[in-house]
Design an enzyme around this catalytic site. Structure first.
Site, PDB file in Angstrom:
ATOM      1  N   ARG A 365       0.849  -1.174   0.000  1.00 40.47           N
ATOM      2  CA  ARG A 365       0.000   0.000   0.000  1.00 40.47           C
ATOM      3  C   ARG A 365       0.896   1.240   0.000  1.00 40.47           C
ATOM      4  NH1 ARG A 365      -3.615  -2.533  -1.506  1.00 40.47           N
ATOM      5  NH2 ARG A 365      -5.714  -2.794  -0.650  1.00 40.47           N
ATOM      6  N   GLU A 394      -4.302   7.303  -5.438  1.00 30.67           N
ATOM      7  CA  GLU A 394      -4.514   6.585  -6.687  1.00 30.67           C
ATOM      8  C   GLU A 394      -5.857   7.003  -7.276  1.00 30.67           C
ATOM      9  OE1 GLU A 394      -4.205   2.361  -6.014  1.00 30.67           O
ATOM     10  OE2 GLU A 394      -2.242   2.551  -5.057  1.00 30.67           O
ATOM     11  N   HIS A 413      -1.553   0.072 -10.146  1.00 27.70           N
ATOM     12  CA  HIS A 413      -2.162  -0.849  -9.181  1.00 27.70           C
ATOM     13  C   HIS A 413      -2.900  -1.982  -9.895  1.00 27.70           C
ATOM     14  CE1 HIS A 413      -4.085  -1.203  -4.898  1.00 27.70           C
ATOM     15  NE2 HIS A 413      -3.676  -2.361  -5.369  1.00 27.70           N
TER      16      HIS A 413
END
Lengths: 453, 373
Positions: A365, A394, A413
């Site tokens: 993360r 993000e 991601h």
């Protein structure tokens, strides 16, 4: 507060409220978490053999259920002698090694072994088709003894009449907007909920001051730990090789039609440091060790990895341990979850301690890493390069410096996003944990809501 | 699983049994599992008088030129052609070993063998012997050994990287970064995919080991597949199984040596068997693949991509279309070039095979001259 067995041996080992929480958690949920009745924690209970562990579980009155339970848990013992959490199927489900839906077979074969019904609420955006195995009524096949009551994103979406039906299971999908606010409200509206299953591995999207109430109410929480590990391990090794074989240089030379045979590095013999040694960390360690790398890991409970065959050294948490790991690792893989404790953990001090020419890989993360410190380290040459699949914000804002830094491999991601991964995560709930719940068996992938992972 | 060592009628005690397809580690040295030096026990029964057919300025050969050689071994001279060795002082000493690393050694080597019939053993610093292949060499009675196994693990790492490069669509990542585009796209896993290895030798074995750890299915192809098994190979084909291997594989690794049999082995017809999602990776030798057919397949999208560390002509000429194809990962034949690899290979000669030679023991890494590798 009981200290963990070999805490004195580990550097800066955390033994705070975690233990106490686990005991309370286990106590309240004893009927289906299957922890031993003794207050010795689930950690030490998992040190026992599989056979001993199964004997601890509470017996039900039905003899048929007994027979099926014994059959069901008579899994082929792994050939590894050492205790490897990834093989402990009572705790963590792992796509590569776990057998699919054994519990569903039992249920299909003898419906009378059901111990309780599952009356399910789903907190998800109904357009999210990854929840399909649960929510798509035309194709979903829920196990006998379970019913999906309703899908919604706010408490108002769920008619008040549902309260009378005593829903006991809540499935939470990351597609639900503002889930961290909605969850406590749903819990308040439906006091009969006993079990929350989160479709993803990370539960940080549910973090709030109210979340520890889950534990206090004795609600069991499970997640998708183990679903994404092997894809991310592949990405981690690719990221290491990307720098070792200098792919940026290869691409540049190709673009310029330059044939210049430069020296490359091997991964064999190098050291990989893994920050946050959970399922993803272990899957990565497994690959790294086959490459001939030396693996050192950092985790909250280092004694759990004492006998780990793919990890050469384990440290506990704390700034000094992290700096030690940074100082000896050629490649660092950060796979820790984002919790109150880990936020900003990899900071300027950590990067200052980095081994020369280190490559930093983050696939856990973004908030675990101090992004500013990371950017400085990339710019001033402290780090040879970085591969980042996760970021503090993000999508990564278009004006963020990282886009322009040459020695950074950026991915949106998506390094665990195979075409079917989220479907598979929902299937895990439908085919694995839901039947277990109905049979009164151990649920896989327990999460500590208070601890945050 | 002991390798049989028998003595021929000739005076040389060092004839090896022809068992070149054996994966027996007592015969092939392999850096991952290479045992520490056990070759230095036993009495010395003969001298090693060495000619080095090498570039005298080649720094990788430093351990040979300047370093300490094992007991019983002596370096007579370093040179690159016959003329360099045409001295009575050398002739009188009856050199019996030639160490080869010079890129243009093919003809000089044969000339040296004719001039010095006392030579029993030729060792080449590289794994490939195609650069010195000739009738003169292969028909002589010398024992030939090479550097098989020296480079395998490094090339295996490259193989997995090349597979991942396409599975995670790295070209797309690079483009998106350039465009400052955050667009999530699905990636493929290697887990569950099939890797087909054409030429399951030491490089193939090392790659298979990694591929299995990733959870891939591994298919192999060998010249002599009968009775061959390997813990990391799920199924092995003989030469006639090539098309089936191509059809089943998601990733194809070409790691065969270049011989008359393998030249042009991967033809247009072979490539037509591939899945359209297939990726071809070549770490063997360029001429094994019909380069024009490969380029055609890549251009037309008949295969997904290629990772090429070797090409038919090296350095790759600027006119080659390979430079401009987006779905090609090109490297200048350097994916085994670690800082120390050639030095390690020279050291292997010095600290492993030389001590064995002077003690009359079995040499490691024999080359089957009749097979050409």
């Amino acid at each position: 507060m009981a200290a963990l067995p070999s805490s004195s041996r580990s550097l800066g080992c955390f033994i705070r409220g975690g233990t106490q929480c686990r005991r309370g958690f286990a106590g309240a949920a004893r009927s289906y978490i299957g922890c031993s009745s003794a207050p010795s924690t689930s950690e030490s209970s998992s040190m026992r053999t599989r056979e001993q562990h199964s004997q601890q579980r509470p017996r039900q009155s039905s003899s048929i259920a007994n027979i099926h339970r014994r059959y069901y848990h008579r899994s082929s013992a792994p050939s590894k002698k050492s205790w490897d959490p990834s093989l402990d199927e009572y705790k963590y489900w792992n796509r590569e090694e776990s057998k699919h839906g054994e519990a569903s077979y039992v249920l299909d074969m003898s419906p009378e072994s059901i111990q309780r019904e599952a009356r399910i609420l789903c907190l998800a955006d109904e357009r999210d088709d990854a929840d399909g195995p649960l929510t798509d009524r035309s194709t979903s096949k829920l196990p006998f003894g379970s019913r999906l009551l309703h899908v919604g994103t706010t408490p108002d979406d769920f008619p008040d009449s549902l309260v009378g039906e005593n829903p006991n299971v809540l499935f939470v999908s990351p597609s639900c907007p503002h889930a961290r606010l909605q969850l406590p409200l749903i819990l308040h509206k439906f006091p009969t909920l006993e079990w929350i299953h989160v479709r993803s591995a990370g539960i940080d999207f549910l973090e709030s001051d109210e979340l520890p109430r889950v534990t206090k109410r004795g609600i069991v929480m499970t997640n998708a730990k183990g679903q994404f590990s092997s894809s991310l391990a592949e990405y981690a090794m690719m990221a290491c090789s990307y720098f070792a074989k200098d792919v940026p240089r290869l691409l540049k030379q190709k673009g310029a039609k330059v044939w210049d045979d430069f020296d490359i590095e091997e991964l064999r013999g190098k050291t990989m440091g893994i920050v946050g040694y959970g399922d993803i960390g272990r899957a990565t360690a497994k690959l790294a060790s086959v490459y001939g790398m030396r693996v050192v890991a950092l985790r909250r409970n280092p004694d759990k990895s004492e006998l780990d065959m793919v990890c050469d050294e384990v440290y506990g948490t704390g700034k000094l341990s992290l700096q030690k790991l940074m100082s000896i690792s050629d490649y660092v893989v950060c796979s820790a979850p984002s919790t109150v404790e880990t936020r900003g953990m990899v900071d300027a001090d950590a990067f200052r301690a980095s081994k020369k020419n280190q490559v930093f890989i983050n696939l856990g993360r973004g908030p675990v890493v101090d992004e500013e410190a990371l950017v400085s380290s990339l710019k001033d040459g402290t780090l040879r390069g970085a591969a980042l699949d996760v970021f503090a914000t993000e999508p990564l804002p278009a004006d963020h410096e990282l886009w322009d830094i040459e020695n950074v491999l950026i991915s949106p991601h998506n390094m665990d996003k195979t075409a079917t991964f989220m479907h598979e995560a929902t299937e895990f709930f439908v085919n694995e944990n839901l039947p277990r719940f109905i049979l009164g068996d151990t649920l896989l992938n327990p999460v500590d809501a208070t601890r945050g992972y | 699983n002991r390798h049989h060592c028998f003595y021929s009628a000739s005076t040389s005690p060092l004839q090896l049994a022809k068992n070149s397809d054996s994966m027996d580690n007592t015969v092939y040295w392999n850096r991952e599992t290479g045992r520490p030096n056990i070759s230095e026990d036993g009495p010395i029964i003969q001298e090693a008088r060495i000619l080095a057919l090498c570039d005298p300025n080649d720094a990788f050969n430093q351990p040979l030129y300047d370093g300490e050689l094992p007991e019983g071994a002596k370096l007579l001279k370093v040179g690159s052609s016959l003329a360099d060795f045409d001295e009575s002082s050398i002739i009188d000493q009856n050199p019996n070993v030639i160490f080869v690393s010079h890129p243009n050694a093919r003809d000089p080597l044969v000339q040296l063998l004719r001039k010095f019939p006392s030579v029993e053993w030729v060792h080449t610093r590289s794994a490939g012997v195609d650069f010195i292949a000739s009738d003169g060499l292969f028909q002589s009675s010398v024992q030939l050994t090479n550097a098989k196994g020296m480079f395998s693990s490094t090339l295996a790492e490259y193989c997995m990287m090349a597979c991942s490069y396409f599975a995670k669509d790295l070209p797309r990542l690079m483009q998106q970064k350039k465009d400052v585009n955050w667009e999530q796209y699905p990636v493929l896993e290697l887990r569950g995919a099939t890797l087909g290895i054409v030429g399951f030798g030491d490089i193939g074995r090392a790659s298979a080991k990694l591929a299995k750890a990733y959870g891939m299915t591994v298919l192999g192809l060998k010249r002599n597949a009968t009775n061959f098994t390997d813990p990391h190979c799920d199924h092995v084909y003989g030469m006639d199984g090539l098309n089936e291997l191509m059809a089943r594989s998601d990733y194809v690794l070409v790691s065969a040596p270049l011989t008359e049999q393998t030249r042009g082995l991967i033809s247009a017809e072979t490539l037509s068997q591939c899945k359209s999602s297939a990726v071809i990776i070549n770490v063997g030798r360029g001429p094994i693949i019909n380069e024009e057919a490969l380029i055609e397949s890549l251009k037309k999208g008949r295969i997904k991509g290629a990772g090429l560390d070797v090409m038919t002509v090296e350095p790759l000429p600027k006119e080659s279309p390979l430079w401009k194809l987006d779905n090609v990962l090109l490297s200048p034949h350097n994916m085994d070039m670690t800082l120390t690899f050639m030095k390690e290979s020279t050291e292997f000669f010095i600290s492993e095979n030389l001590p064995r030679f002077v003690r009359g023991k079995q040499l490691l890494n024999p080359v089957d001259k009749s097979a050409g590798y």
